[in-house]
Write a protein that holds these residues in place. Structure first.
Motif, PDB file in Angstrom:
ATOM      1  N   ARG A  73       9.614   5.496  -5.155  1.00  0.00           N
ATOM      2  CA  ARG A  73      10.458   4.639  -6.187  1.00  0.00           C
ATOM      3  C   ARG A  73      11.206   3.950  -4.873  1.00  0.00           C
ATOM      4  O   ARG A  73      11.549   2.936  -5.053  1.00  0.00           O
ATOM      5  CB  ARG A  73      11.295   5.238  -6.863  1.00  0.00           C
TER       6      ARG A  73
ATOM      7  N   GLY B  54       5.976   9.489 -23.062  1.00  0.00           N
ATOM      8  CA  GLY B  54       5.462   9.036 -21.925  1.00  0.00           C
ATOM      9  C   GLY B  54       5.037   7.437 -22.081  1.00  0.00           C
ATOM     10  O   GLY B  54       5.624   6.718 -21.274  1.00  0.00           O
TER      11      GLY B  54
ATOM     12  N   SER C 252       4.554  -2.321 -10.838  1.00  0.00           N
ATOM     13  CA  SER C 252       5.524  -1.089 -11.030  1.00  0.00           C
ATOM     14  C   SER C 252       5.459  -0.331 -12.222  1.00  0.00           C
ATOM     15  O   SER C 252       5.522   0.845 -12.171  1.00  0.00           O
ATOM     16  CB  SER C 252       6.951  -1.806 -11.273  1.00  0.00           C
ATOM     17  N   ALA C 253       4.829  -0.893 -13.333  1.00  0.00           N
ATOM     18  CA  ALA C 253       4.334   0.091 -14.320  1.00  0.00           C
ATOM     19  C   ALA C 253       3.432   1.100 -13.863  1.00  0.00           C
ATOM     20  O   ALA C 253       3.355   2.355 -14.565  1.00  0.00           O
ATOM     21  CB  ALA C 253       3.826  -1.072 -15.545  1.00  0.00           C
TER      22      ALA C 253
ATOM     23  N   ARG D 194      12.335  -4.622 -17.267  1.00  0.00           N
ATOM     24  CA  ARG D 194      12.309  -5.506 -16.199  1.00  0.00           C
ATOM     25  C   ARG D 194      11.967  -6.975 -16.502  1.00  0.00           C
ATOM     26  O   ARG D 194      12.743  -7.722 -16.057  1.00  0.00           O
ATOM     27  CB  ARG D 194      10.912  -4.910 -15.377  1.00  0.00           C
TER      28      ARG D 194
ATOM     29  N   ASP E 144       5.305   3.988 -13.192  1.00  0.00           N
ATOM     30  CA  ASP E 144       5.902   4.684 -14.216  1.00  0.00           C
ATOM     31  C   ASP E 144       4.699   5.525 -15.187  1.00  0.00           C
ATOM     32  O   ASP E 144       4.887   6.623 -15.243  1.00  0.00           O
ATOM     33  CB  ASP E 144       6.319   3.649 -15.192  1.00  0.00           C
ATOM     34  N   CYS E 145       3.443   4.889 -15.226  1.00  0.00           N
ATOM     35  CA  CYS E 145       2.393   5.661 -15.646  1.00  0.00           C
ATOM     36  C   CYS E 145       2.039   6.807 -15.010  1.00  0.00           C
ATOM     37  O   CYS E 145       1.667   7.794 -15.705  1.00  0.00           O
ATOM     38  CB  CYS E 145       1.119   4.582 -15.693  1.00  0.00           C
TER      39      CYS E 145
ATOM     40  N   VAL F  39       6.458  14.493 -26.087  1.00  0.00           N
ATOM     41  CA  VAL F  39       6.162  14.102 -24.803  1.00  0.00           C
ATOM     42  C   VAL F  39       5.271  13.275 -24.412  1.00  0.00           C
ATOM     43  O   VAL F  39       5.326  12.270 -23.879  1.00  0.00           O
ATOM     44  CB  VAL F  39       5.795  15.469 -23.516  1.00  0.00           C
ATOM     45  N   GLN F  40       4.139  13.565 -25.262  1.00  0.00           N
ATOM     46  CA  GLN F  40       3.014  12.665 -25.171  1.00  0.00           C
ATOM     47  C   GLN F  40       3.178  11.244 -25.786  1.00  0.00           C
ATOM     48  O   GLN F  40       2.655  10.343 -25.412  1.00  0.00           O
ATOM     49  CB  GLN F  40       1.750  13.065 -26.005  1.00  0.00           C
TER      50      GLN F  40
ATOM     51  N   LEU G 252       3.601  14.157 -15.753  1.00  0.00           N
ATOM     52  CA  LEU G 252       4.474  15.169 -16.676  1.00  0.00           C
ATOM     53  C   LEU G 252       3.531  15.678 -17.711  1.00  0.00           C
ATOM     54  O   LEU G 252       3.512  16.930 -18.073  1.00  0.00           O
ATOM     55  CB  LEU G 252       5.669  14.465 -16.980  1.00  0.00           C
ATOM     56  N   ILE G 253       2.910  14.659 -18.550  1.00  0.00           N
ATOM     57  CA  ILE G 253       2.072  15.088 -19.787  1.00  0.00           C
ATOM     58  C   ILE G 253       0.899  16.162 -19.209  1.00  0.00           C
ATOM     59  O   ILE G 253       0.918  17.406 -19.927  1.00  0.00           O
ATOM     60  CB  ILE G 253       1.502  13.865 -20.275  1.00  0.00           C
TER      61      ILE G 253
ATOM     62  N   GLU H  24      19.691  11.170 -11.025  1.00  0.00           N
ATOM     63  CA  GLU H  24      19.215   9.958 -10.030  1.00  0.00           C
ATOM     64  C   GLU H  24      19.918   8.758 -10.287  1.00  0.00           C
ATOM     65  O   GLU H  24      20.361   8.262  -9.346  1.00  0.00           O
ATOM     66  CB  GLU H  24      17.638  10.112 -10.174  1.00  0.00           C
TER      67      GLU H  24
ATOM     68  N   SER I 295      10.311  10.349  -6.244  1.00  0.00           N
ATOM     69  CA  SER I 295      11.249   9.551  -5.756  1.00  0.00           C
ATOM     70  C   SER I 295      11.211   8.793  -4.361  1.00  0.00           C
ATOM     71  O   SER I 295      11.923   7.726  -4.212  1.00  0.00           O
ATOM     72  CB  SER I 295      12.430  10.622  -5.702  1.00  0.00           C
TER      73      SER I 295
ATOM     74  N   ARG J 273       8.199   5.281 -22.589  1.00  0.00           N
ATOM     75  CA  ARG J 273       8.971   5.001 -21.413  1.00  0.00           C
ATOM     76  C   ARG J 273       8.255   3.842 -20.402  1.00  0.00           C
ATOM     77  O   ARG J 273       8.960   2.890 -20.068  1.00  0.00           O
ATOM     78  CB  ARG J 273       8.798   6.059 -20.579  1.00  0.00           C
ATOM     79  N   VAL J 274       6.868   3.936 -20.378  1.00  0.00           N
ATOM     80  CA  VAL J 274       6.434   2.815 -19.368  1.00  0.00           C
ATOM     81  C   VAL J 274       6.438   1.492 -20.171  1.00  0.00           C
ATOM     82  O   VAL J 274       6.880   0.583 -19.544  1.00  0.00           O
ATOM     83  CB  VAL J 274       4.899   3.334 -19.368  1.00  0.00           C
TER      84      VAL J 274
ATOM     85  N   PRO K 160       9.811  14.804 -10.111  1.00  0.00           N
ATOM     86  CA  PRO K 160      10.849  13.739  -9.774  1.00  0.00           C
ATOM     87  C   PRO K 160      10.734  13.694  -8.127  1.00  0.00           C
ATOM     88  O   PRO K 160      10.663  12.623  -7.774  1.00  0.00           O
ATOM     89  CB  PRO K 160      12.037  13.900 -10.315  1.00  0.00           C
TER      90      PRO K 160
ATOM     91  N   MET L 103       3.758   8.791 -13.366  1.00  0.00           N
ATOM     92  CA  MET L 103       4.855   9.855 -13.321  1.00  0.00           C
ATOM     93  C   MET L 103       4.766  10.374 -14.774  1.00  0.00           C
ATOM     94  O   MET L 103       4.572  11.718 -14.940  1.00  0.00           O
ATOM     95  CB  MET L 103       6.215   9.157 -12.965  1.00  0.00           C
ATOM     96  N   ALA L 104       4.613   9.510 -15.845  1.00  0.00           N
ATOM     97  CA  ALA L 104       4.546  10.135 -17.305  1.00  0.00           C
ATOM     98  C   ALA L 104       3.175  10.726 -17.165  1.00  0.00           C
ATOM     99  O   ALA L 104       3.084  11.967 -18.016  1.00  0.00           O
ATOM    100  CB  ALA L 104       4.580   8.978 -18.175  1.00  0.00           C
TER     101      ALA L 104
ATOM    102  N   PHE M 158       5.136  -7.211 -12.384  1.00  0.00           N
ATOM    103  CA  PHE M 158       5.602  -5.977 -12.998  1.00  0.00           C
ATOM    104  C   PHE M 158       4.563  -4.870 -13.427  1.00  0.00           C
ATOM    105  O   PHE M 158       5.003  -3.715 -13.657  1.00  0.00           O
ATOM    106  CB  PHE M 158       6.502  -6.157 -13.930  1.00  0.00           C
ATOM    107  N   LEU M 159       3.419  -5.185 -13.703  1.00  0.00           N
ATOM    108  CA  LEU M 159       2.341  -4.469 -14.058  1.00  0.00           C
ATOM    109  C   LEU M 159       2.210  -3.412 -13.070  1.00  0.00           C
ATOM    110  O   LEU M 159       1.743  -2.239 -13.253  1.00  0.00           O
ATOM    111  CB  LEU M 159       1.068  -4.953 -14.186  1.00  0.00           C
TER     112      LEU M 159
ATOM    113  N   SER N  97       9.732  17.853 -21.314  1.00  0.00           N
ATOM    114  CA  SER N  97       8.864  18.592 -20.735  1.00  0.00           C
ATOM    115  C   SER N  97       9.101  20.170 -20.305  1.00  0.00           C
ATOM    116  O   SER N  97       8.406  21.041 -20.613  1.00  0.00           O
ATOM    117  CB  SER N  97       8.287  17.793 -19.437  1.00  0.00           C
TER     118      SER N  97
ATOM    119  N   TYR O  73       8.804  -1.601 -18.709  1.00  0.00           N
ATOM    120  CA  TYR O  73       8.156  -2.920 -18.480  1.00  0.00           C
ATOM    121  C   TYR O  73       8.859  -3.915 -19.223  1.00  0.00           C
ATOM    122  O   TYR O  73       9.401  -5.172 -18.552  1.00  0.00           O
ATOM    123  CB  TYR O  73       6.760  -2.809 -18.974  1.00  0.00           C
TER     124      TYR O  73
ATOM    125  N   LEU P  55      11.776  12.498 -21.321  1.00  0.00           N
ATOM    126  CA  LEU P  55      10.563  12.530 -20.846  1.00  0.00           C
ATOM    127  C   LEU P  55      10.655  14.114 -20.105  1.00  0.00           C
ATOM    128  O   LEU P  55       9.775  15.051 -20.345  1.00  0.00           O
ATOM    129  CB  LEU P  55       9.973  11.637 -19.972  1.00  0.00           C
TER     130      LEU P  55
ATOM    131  N   VAL Q 220       2.803 -10.361 -14.207  1.00  0.00           N
ATOM    132  CA  VAL Q 220       1.673  -9.704 -13.749  1.00  0.00           C
ATOM    133  C   VAL Q 220       2.276  -8.582 -12.606  1.00  0.00           C
ATOM    134  O   VAL Q 220       1.899  -7.563 -12.511  1.00  0.00           O
ATOM    135  CB  VAL Q 220       0.773 -10.525 -12.995  1.00  0.00           C
TER     136      VAL Q 220
END
Lengths: 547, 555
Positions: free
Chosen positions: B291, A62, B245-246, A73, B249-250, A58-59, B256-257, A277, B288, A65-66, B284, B252-253, B242-243, A39, A70, A35, B240
């Motif tokens: 995170r 994204g 934590s998601a 985990r 991630d959301c 990239v789109q 970037l987009i 990282e 960081s 990855r999410v 990042p 961050m993504a 982990f949502l 970018s 999930y 990602l 639930v």
């Protein structure tokens, strides 16, 4: 490290789930690194006027990855819970086989507690050691290849630098952690002893005005522990700093050659930044592996005995006559030492306890009184001579049969942090409500239990902490009575009780065991016992004393 | 519920105290973030120069290399600072906990086992290390770090800064939406996990009992069933949890987009390429610290478990400045109880009920009566372990409440039912009574207590180690060490609390003989219901349910 691999081998039944977690974790990682990398590539491509697809990718990456994170985990946690539960059960079964070898019988409470700590230390094995290592195996070549597209020299340099950060430094950290382990254990044992001394001896400490001295002692032991920890933390910090410099040198390498192939350099640079990282966290995983491997070795030692417990299966396979009801207990010229070459505890010991007899064996601490109980319960096996139960040689009886016929109530008899009912049912799982109350009444503790708001369902606390010492001992007695074993071994059943409570307890005990064969092992008598015969133990022999 | 609130308040107090010690770690963390932002600038500059065919990147490369060294140094110092914050926090807490326990005194042992108390001083304090060393700094950096990154982005590209800011705000909003109830549920779950762990430990400790009852396999199955049940429940909650934590991630993504889209438009409009690359490299950096904070949440949960036990300790008593008693050692000690009433537990009634008696200097008083009559309570009052609820206790005419604990301890020697032997040699154990005693004085005390009779057979004599991991002494031998301590201390008041309760008759008479020698020239109170001890001589009073039953003259 081999111990850690052996623990992983214990988890083979969970391999599909663990592998799925691993793959998902690598997928999520790849998406994450890609990602950021793409970018950078998209921006670079805009500048050079080429390639429109990267932005689209990239789109897509994204959300991918999410979702992957999930799923990762969930799956890795589910896998780790199952694996850890398995490990605990394997450990428990191994320990149960061992308990018959003496551990857990001879007041080894803190040894056991330390072992449980060792099992806990393995909690992070999959999530914090295996997964990061797998990530490194994926990322190091990727970093090398990305840099190699600019120039092969840069590729090799980056590969080496990342390999150093991902494998060399973590293994240095692991060795440092394993080396510091002994020192840490020593320092923390020193602190524990000082704390335990100050608190067990609270009366002495107060009576002799030693508060300041003990506080200073605990503080100085605390300082020693911190010093040992600081040394390890310092080494780990150096490993981390060195690892950071490796990563930085790799980025610098790419920057130096950036002019040669600008777009490839952007890609490589962003990839290195993203990949560092997880790679930079590896020295910490190395430390975890270093300290976990010592724990793993100790846990395996218990969980997977080198030789299967000699006892049950073989003895059971052999033909043996059924145990007669009732049954006396005889020691016939028994010699025994806990370890070969050690001074024998018993030397041709002979005792005869006819069915229904009540006898006591007395002696000061250290003459082997508890060893006598161990032999009578077949926790230990004599080197020569025989122990006979109901006239049958115990060597030919399976331990499970013996434990049905010989009940034990000792100073280390454990009360579980559970309800009174659960504690009693341990003695006789099928007992009815009426039988439970009958046993409590016989142990003269029924009225106390009736007075509790939750009665049989009252929670008794850790080691019966919510009961008085005498009440706890009576609950344990009720459990023993429920077992309905014809032979009862009492090993210092009153240790820790005050004299009055002790006498009252023994009076109940001897009144309620009239039909059973009873062997009381103690360092002295209180006068409340009703005995047919008394022996005194001295230098490995039993000498009859007046009854 | 109340326990949890108490524990939460206690943890919050610890966190407040830990903030100051964490300042160096926080400052270094922030400096590290600043250095890596500067490095991101260098990288963006060099790469952009390459893309636009610009040579002359050497200064940026040199700056990057220098910053790398600076970052490594900062990281090294930061880890040390975090360790120090943890170590200081732990040591402060350990001293505080031990002081509370010592001040509360032997009454603590009525409520908890000493090994559990020791676990508080050692294990539970160590479990808080992550709170001090990682959670407190990372909580601060989770706010300061992204703020710094955002500020730098603002200077270079306001639009990029806005995107980062929006993404940053999305994190707590997303976590709140996804995690309504998830936090509370995961806290419950952590407790359920801790309970399962406790159950496992409990079953392991009682393994001998389980095996001897023939129930090992049943317990193994029960253990695995309990673990399965817990796992199923935990996974329901984690789905639930982990949502949230998601959400990170959301964010961050998404950032970037959004940046890529923004950059492509901006670059076409003539935006400087290095600004675009810099904005991307900040992403990042921005996430960081967030995170790291999420990872440190585990340390916080760990601390909560320990806090529930530690928050429950009694507070330090206010130190009442008391007048030291004037010296009395020349004349011996007289004791008077005047109408003393003591209640340990209101549910059980008074342990001592309006008790009055007098002991003259040099007199020997035997306190008789069944167990629970209040004999030990009398001794504990004289030792200053507890205060009477009503009435007065006078030592040479001074109320015991006015005597400092140090002065009281100088006056008294005490021997209980089972002396504690400390880790160390027999000599160390005797010297416990008076650490500054000369070797000859210790030898003399050992001789007086007849310790030399059994140490002569030991390999190292008086220097044989005893206590934890040392040579096991019998009850009678341990009691002789207690007597030697009393000889060495040479205090004018001797308090004996059932000193022979756990000894066999032969040893009991030996010990009584030694005690008789020790009693000469001192005021002695002996609580006992042993017949042999009653032949000890002296005056005897009988206690029944906390009051005087009958008094007899000198035997």
């Amino acid at each position: 490290m081999s111990a850690l691999l052996r623990v992983l081998a214990l988890w083979r039944t969970r391999a599909p789930l663990l592998a799925a977690g691993l793959l998902l974790s690598l997928l999520a990682l790849a998406c994450g690194v890609a990602l950021l990398t793409l970018s950078g590539r998209a921006v670079a491509a805009t500048l050079t006027g080429a390639l429109v697809g990267a932005g689209l990718l990239v789109q897509v990456l994204g959300p991918a990855r999410v979702a992957a994170r999930y799923a990762e985990r969930l799956v890795t946690h589910a896998a780790t819970f199952r694996a850890l539960a398995d490990l605990r059960v394997i450990f428990f079964r191994g320990l149960a086989g061992r308990a018959a070898g003496g551990l857990g019988f001879r007041q080894a409470g803190d040894v056991l507690q330390r072992l449980v700590g060792d099992v806990e230390a393995l909690d992070g094995l999959y999530l914090r050691i295996v997964l990061p290592l797998a990530a490194a195996i994926l990322l190091v070549p990727a970093a090398g290849i990305a840099a190699g597209r600019i120039s092969s020299v840069a590729g090799i340099a980056v590969l080496l630098l990342f390999a150093a950060a991902a494998f060399l430094l973590p293994s240095v950290a692991a060795r440092a952690a394993a080396g510091a382990g002994r020192q840490l254990a020593q320092a923390s044992a020193g602190l524990r002893v000082a704390a335990l001394d100050s608190l067990t001896g609270l009366r002495e400490v107060r009576a002799f005005g030693a508060e300041a001295r003990m506080t200073a002692l605990v503080a100085s032991r605390g300082v020693e522990l911190v010093a040992a920890q600081r040394m390890l933390a310092g080494r780990v910090a150096w490993a981390n700093a060195a690892s950071l410099l490796c990563g930085q040198a790799a980025v610098l390498t790419v920057l130096i050659v950036a002019g040669a192939s600008p777009v490839a350099s952007v890609v490589a640079c962003f990839l290195l930044v993203a990949a560092f990282e997880p790679v930079g966290a590896l020295p910490r995983a190395g430390v975890a592996a270093g300290s976990a491997s010592a724990s793993a070795a100790r846990v395996l030692d218990i969980a997977v005995p080198d030789v299967p417990p000699a006892d049950t299966r073989q003895a059971a396979a052999r033909h043996q006559p059924p145990l007669p009801p009732g049954g006396g207990l005889q020691f016939d010229r028994v010699s025994f030492a806990w370890r070969a070459g050690q001074r024998p505890v018993f030397d041709s010991l002979t005792l005869d306890l006819p069915p229904g007899a009540k006898a006591a064996v007395l002696g000061p601490s250290g003459v082997g009184k508890s060893t006598l109980a161990a032999l009578a319960l077949k926790i230990a096996v004599p080197q020569s001579g025989r122990v006979l139960l109901g006239g049958l040689d115990m060597a030919r009886l399976p331990a499970a049969d013996i434990h049905r016929h010989v009940a034990w109530l000792g100073q280390t008899t454990h009360l579980f942090d559970d309800t009174i009912r659960a504690n009693l049912l341990l003695g006789h799982p099928g007992a009815s409500e009426r039988e439970l109350w009958e046993a409590l009444d016989r142990a003269a503790v029924g009225d106390m239990v009736r007075s509790l708001p939750d009665r049989l369902d009252s929670w008794i606390g850790e080691s019966g902490a919510r009961l008085s010492g005498g009440q706890g001992r009576r609950i344990a007695l009720a459990r023993t009575l429920l077992q309905r074993a014809p032979v009862l071994i009492l090993d210092e059943p009153c240790a820790g009780l005050d004299a009055e409570t002790e006498r009252a307890f023994l009076t109940t005990l001897f009144a309620e065991t009239s039909g059973q064969t009873v062997l009381l092992i103690a360092h002295r008598l209180t006068g409340a016992e009703r005995l047919d015969r008394i022996w005194r133990l001295s230098s490995g022999h039993a000498v009859a004393a007046a009854a | 519920m109340q326990d949890r609130r108490k524990a939460a308040a206690w943890t919050a107090r610890q966190v407040r105290q830990a903030r100051r010690t964490a300042i160096p770690a926080i400052a270094l963390g922030l400096a590290g973030i600043a250095a890596s932002i500067a490095q991101a600038g260098c990288i963006a500059w060099v790469l952009a120069a390459g893309l636009s065919g610009n040579p002359g990147t050497t200064p940026a490369l040199v700056l990057f290399a220098a910053l790398a060294l600076v970052r490594a140094a900062i990281q090294l110092a930061g880890e040390q600072a975090a360790f120090d914050a943890g170590a200081q926090g732990r040591q402060r807490l350990r001293a505080d906990i031990l002081a509370r326990m010592l001040a509360a005194g032997p009454a603590m042992l009525r409520r908890a086992h000493s090994s559990d108390l020791a676990a508080s001083v050692v294990d539970r304090v160590e479990a808080l290390d992550g709170l001090f060393a990682r959670w407190v700094p990372s909580a601060a950096l989770a706010l300061l770090g992204p703020a710094l990154v955002c500020a730098c982005a603002l200077a270079v590209d306001p639009a990029a800064a806005l995107i980062l800011l929006l993404a940053g705000l999305l994190v707590p909003v997303g976590q709140a939406v996804a995690g309504i109830g998830a936090a509370a549920a995961s806290r419950n779950q952590f407790q359920a996990m801790a309970r399962l762990q406790a159950r496992f430990l409990d079953r392991v400790r009682g393994i001998a009992t389980i095996v001897l009852a023939g129930r090992a396999e049943d317990e193994a199955l029960a253990l695995s069933r309990a673990a399965d049940e817990l796992r199923a429940r935990t996974m329901r909650v984690l789905r639930v949890a982990f949502l949230s934590s998601a959400a990170l991630d959301c964010a961050m993504a998404g950032a970037l987009i959004a940046l890529v889209l923004h950059d492509r438009a901006a670059l076409s409009a003539g935006h400087a390429p290095w600004r675009a690359l810099f904005g991307l490299l900040l992403v990042p950096e921005f996430f960081s610290p967030l995170r790291a904070f999420a990872a440190a949440y585990q340390d916080r949960s760990h601390a909560t478990g320990a806090a529930e036990q530690l928050a429950d300790l009694p507070d330090l008593p206010a130190t009442a400045p008391t007048a030291a008693i004037r010296t009395v050692e020349a004349r011996g000690v007289a004791i008077a109880f005047e109408d003393v009433r003591l209640v340990w537990d209101p549910a059980r009634g008074a342990a001592l009920d309006h008790l009055s008696f007098f002991v003259a200097p040099g007199e020997l008083l035997v306190l008789a009566g069944p167990s629970g009559a209040g004999k030990s309570s009398v001794i504990e009052l004289l030792l200053g372990f507890v205060r009477p609820d009503e009435g007065r206790i006078l030592i040479n005419g001074h109320s015991i409440a006015d005597i400092t604990p140090q002065a009281l301890s100088r006056l008294t020697a005490w021997i209980g039912q089972r002396p504690t032997l400390f880790a160390g040699t027999i000599r160390d154990n005797i010297a416990f009574a008076r650490p500054d005693a000369a070797a000859a004085e210790i030898d003399e005390a050992a001789r007086q207590a007849r310790i030399d009779e059994f140490t002569a057979q030991l390999p190292a004599g008086l220097d044989t180690p005893v206590g934890e991991g040392g040579y096991g002494l019998s009850g009678g031998q341990a009691q002789r060490i207690a007597i030697a301590r009393a000889f060495l201390k040479n205090a004018p008041l001797l308090l004996l609390d059932e000193p022979t309760a756990h000894l066999d008759p032969a040893t009991e008479s030996d010990v009584l003989t030694s005690l008789k020698r020790l009693a000469v020239g001192r005021t002695v109170l002996m609580a006992t219901h042993s017949a042999a001890a009653h032949a000890f001589g002296g005056r005897r009073i009988d206690l029944r349910a906390g009051s005087l039953a009958a008094a007899r003259g000198a035997a």
